[in-house]
Design a protein around this motif. Structure first.
Motif, PDB file in Angstrom:
ATOM      1  N   UNK A  29       0.822  -1.217   0.000  1.00  0.00           N
ATOM      2  CA  UNK A  29       0.000   0.000   0.000  1.00  0.00           C
ATOM      3  C   UNK A  29       0.857   1.268   0.000  1.00  0.00           C
ATOM      4  N   UNK A  30       2.172   1.105   0.246  1.00  0.00           N
ATOM      5  CA  UNK A  30       3.054   2.267   0.230  1.00  0.00           C
ATOM      6  C   UNK A  30       3.018   2.972  -1.117  1.00  0.00           C
ATOM      7  N   UNK A  31       2.739   2.213  -2.160  1.00  0.00           N
ATOM      8  CA  UNK A  31       2.700   2.810  -3.513  1.00  0.00           C
ATOM      9  C   UNK A  31       1.637   3.880  -3.627  1.00  0.00           C
ATOM     10  N   UNK A  32       0.569   3.765  -2.825  1.00  0.00           N
ATOM     11  CA  UNK A  32      -0.456   4.814  -2.874  1.00  0.00           C
ATOM     12  C   UNK A  32      -0.289   5.767  -1.693  1.00  0.00           C
ATOM     13  N   UNK A  33       0.968   5.928  -1.213  1.00  0.00           N
ATOM     14  CA  UNK A  33       1.310   6.895  -0.159  1.00  0.00           C
ATOM     15  C   UNK A  33       0.675   6.557   1.183  1.00  0.00           C
ATOM     16  N   UNK A  34       0.356   5.290   1.401  1.00  0.00           N
ATOM     17  CA  UNK A  34      -0.165   4.872   2.700  1.00  0.00           C
ATOM     18  C   UNK A  34       1.031   4.550   3.592  1.00  0.00           C
ATOM     19  N   UNK A  35       1.129   5.133   4.809  1.00  0.00           N
ATOM     20  CA  UNK A  35       2.344   4.953   5.601  1.00  0.00           C
ATOM     21  C   UNK A  35       2.425   3.582   6.271  1.00  0.00           C
ATOM     22  N   UNK A  36       2.543   2.522   5.480  1.00  0.00           N
ATOM     23  CA  UNK A  36       2.532   1.163   6.033  1.00  0.00           C
ATOM     24  C   UNK A  36       3.704   0.935   6.981  1.00  0.00           C
ATOM     25  N   UNK A  37       4.905   1.321   6.529  1.00  0.00           N
ATOM     26  CA  UNK A  37       6.084   1.047   7.348  1.00  0.00           C
ATOM     27  C   UNK A  37       5.979   1.742   8.703  1.00  0.00           C
ATOM     28  N   UNK A  38       5.503   2.977   8.688  1.00  0.00           N
ATOM     29  CA  UNK A  38       5.407   3.747   9.926  1.00  0.00           C
ATOM     30  C   UNK A  38       4.431   3.073  10.890  1.00  0.00           C
ATOM     31  N   UNK A  39       3.321   2.581  10.351  1.00  0.00           N
ATOM     32  CA  UNK A  39       2.317   1.935  11.210  1.00  0.00           C
ATOM     33  C   UNK A  39       2.898   0.683  11.863  1.00  0.00           C
ATOM     34  N   UNK A  40       3.640  -0.094  11.085  1.00  0.00           N
ATOM     35  CA  UNK A  40       4.284  -1.288  11.640  1.00  0.00           C
ATOM     36  C   UNK A  40       5.262  -0.878  12.741  1.00  0.00           C
ATOM     37  N   UNK A  41       6.004   0.218  12.484  1.00  0.00           N
ATOM     38  CA  UNK A  41       6.995   0.698  13.454  1.00  0.00           C
ATOM     39  C   UNK A  41       6.306   1.052  14.780  1.00  0.00           C
ATOM     40  N   UNK A  42       5.138   1.686  14.698  1.00  0.00           N
ATOM     41  CA  UNK A  42       4.395   2.034  15.919  1.00  0.00           C
ATOM     42  C   UNK A  42       4.090   0.757  16.719  1.00  0.00           C
ATOM     43  N   UNK A  43       3.628  -0.278  16.016  1.00  0.00           N
ATOM     44  CA  UNK A  43       3.312  -1.534  16.693  1.00  0.00           C
ATOM     45  C   UNK A  43       4.549  -2.158  17.325  1.00  0.00           C
TER      46      UNK A  43
END
Lengths: 187, 274
Positions: free
Chosen positions: B151-165
């Motif tokens: 989903x990062x391709x559509x500028x969704x901050x996937x990596x950041x969300x995982x980092x929060x978890x």
């Protein structure tokens, strides 16, 4: 959408507090559970980090902390302290995303009156968001009637709102003082 | 006050069953399909067919039906109470009415639909339990990461969300230790944390929560400084540590489950089973 390092870290640590408040301890109620004569037997304060995240750091942190809280609640309900109604991610996670968002909106709307009043309102509204959205989702996924559920959890909902208002006020003020001493700018 | 030692972690049961071997990504998707399908179930025959399906899943996952059922024992009174309330405050079409007093009534359809609701909730509990019995928390989080990374391709901050978890779960043990220290300190000063009504308890609790939040904030400030000084810029161009490919089993499991659901759906609708 861009998330800064600050937002990531604060959301992570507030999320850790939310998990910690509800994590089962052998032979005792978790720290975040306060006994209430009610169907579930206790009111929770697990949603308060989400409220504070929304109020102190903005909507994105609020949503992220709510998500962590929701996930923790889903995981615990399915595994270590079973509760069949929260073992559904649609009930446990989705409604919790709105706690921080709505607290933030209420806080920014009432901030002009007085900071303390705004914190109290954010606590109350955040808490009721949790109750009403979860019950709404239980209704939508066909696990019960909204009104029948509301009658059962009303004492808990009111107690939770009062507790959330008190704690949001106390901790909001405390963190404001702390930030002032560190010279961190508030959002 | 030995919080840390008495804290319960883990639920996973080691085995090499068929369900264990399915890719966690696929399991997450199948879990969602099951839960969404369950939300629309309206008849008993559908529930029975899904029950048979669940029975086979339990057999295939090498876990026992009774083991999962035992977990529900402490909440059984609550479930029964909720069920009774659902019957009393049922608002829809009543069918045959057995008893009525103002807006409280016991009706045939009310009993039927309330039973359906409770069985639905319990079967979702079963499937989620089987999911966590057969999937480690680590591989679950990895799977979520790999599911939302595209989903990062559509500028969704996937990596950041995982980092929060990741940060959240990393800090739980540290904060438990901190909380234990704070509780001991407060008790040594004569605090009585579990007495009084809820307002008094809340105010007493704030003696723990304020230092807890402040120390959490202090740790956060340190971590922010550390990450920023190392030029943390998210997961741009990073590849995963584990890169699993889908196997034949994964494709077949998706096809089988979808076929079973379509079969149940058509069977019930076509023959208009009760």
């Amino acid at each position: 959408m861009k998330i800064t390092v600050r937002q990531i870290v604060i959301a992570g640590i507030l999320g850790a507090i939310a998990i910690l408040l509800g994590w089962p301890v052998l032979g005792a109620l978790p720290i975040g559970f306060i006994p209430v004569p009610n169907i579930s037997g206790h009111a929770t304060i697990m949603h308060i980090p989400a409220i504070l995240g929304g109020v102190l750091e903005g909507p994105i942190v609020g949503i992220l902390v709510g998500g962590i809280f929701g996930f923790a609640s889903f995981y615990m309900a399915t595994t270590i302290s079973p509760n069949p109604f929260f073992s559904d991610p649609l009930v446990a996670i989705l409604p919790r995303l709105f706690i921080g968002l709505i607290s933030y909106l209420v806080y920014t709307a009432t901030k002009k009156i007085n900071n303390s009043v705004a914190l109290i309102f954010a606590g109350i509204f955040g808490s009721f968001t949790n109750t009403i959205f979860v019950l709404g989702m239980i209704h939508l996924t066909g696990k019960g009637n909204f009104l029948a559920w509301l009658i059962q959890v009303l004492p808990q909902a009111i107690v939770e709102a009062v507790i959330a208002a008190i704690i949001a006020l106390i901790i909001g003020k405390a963190i404001d003082v702390y930030r002032g001493s560190r010279g961190v700018k508030a959002k | 006050m030995e919080l840390y030692r008495n804290t319960i972690f883990g639920f996973y049961r080691e085995s090499d069953s068929l369900i264990h071997r399915i890719d966690p990504r696929i399991k997450i998707i199948l879990l969602f399909i099951f839960i969404i399908y369950m939300s629309f179930v309206k008849t008993f025959s559908e529930i029975i067919l899904i029950g048979i399906f669940l029975f086979f899943i339990i057999k295939l996952s090498d876990s026992s039906f009774l083991y999962i059922l035992k977990g529900l024992k402490p909440v059984l009174p609550i479930i029964i109470l909720i069920w009774i309330f659902q019957i009393l405050f049922y608002m829809g079409e009543p069918g045959r009415i057995f008893f009525q007093w103002h807006f409280i009534r016991i009706s045939s359809l009310g009993i039927k639909i309330s039973c359906l609701m409770m069985i639905k909730a319990i079967s979702i509990y079963f499937i989620s339990s089987i999911f966590f019995l057969t999937t480690e928390l680590i591989s679950f989080t990895n799977a979520i990461e790999r599911l939302i990374l595209p989903l990062q391709k559509i500028k969704f901050p996937s990596h950041e969300i995982i980092m929060v978890g990741v940060i959240a779960f990393r800090f739980v043990p540290t904060l438990i230790e901190e909380l234990e220290r704070l509780m001991k300190a407060q008790i040594a000063r004569g605090a009585n944390l579990d007495r009084g009504n809820f307002i008094i308890r809340t105010i007493k609790l704030s003696g723990l929560l304020i230092p807890l939040f402040i120390s959490a904030y202090e740790r956060a400030e340190d971590l922010i400084l550390a990450m920023e000084s190392r030029c943390y810029r998210g997961g741009k161009g990073r590849t995963g540590r584990i890169s699993k490919k889908f196997k034949k089993l994964d494709f077949f499991s998706v096809i089988y489950v979808l076929l079973i659901f379509i079969f149940i759906f058509l069977l019930v609708r076509y023959f208009k089973l009760p």
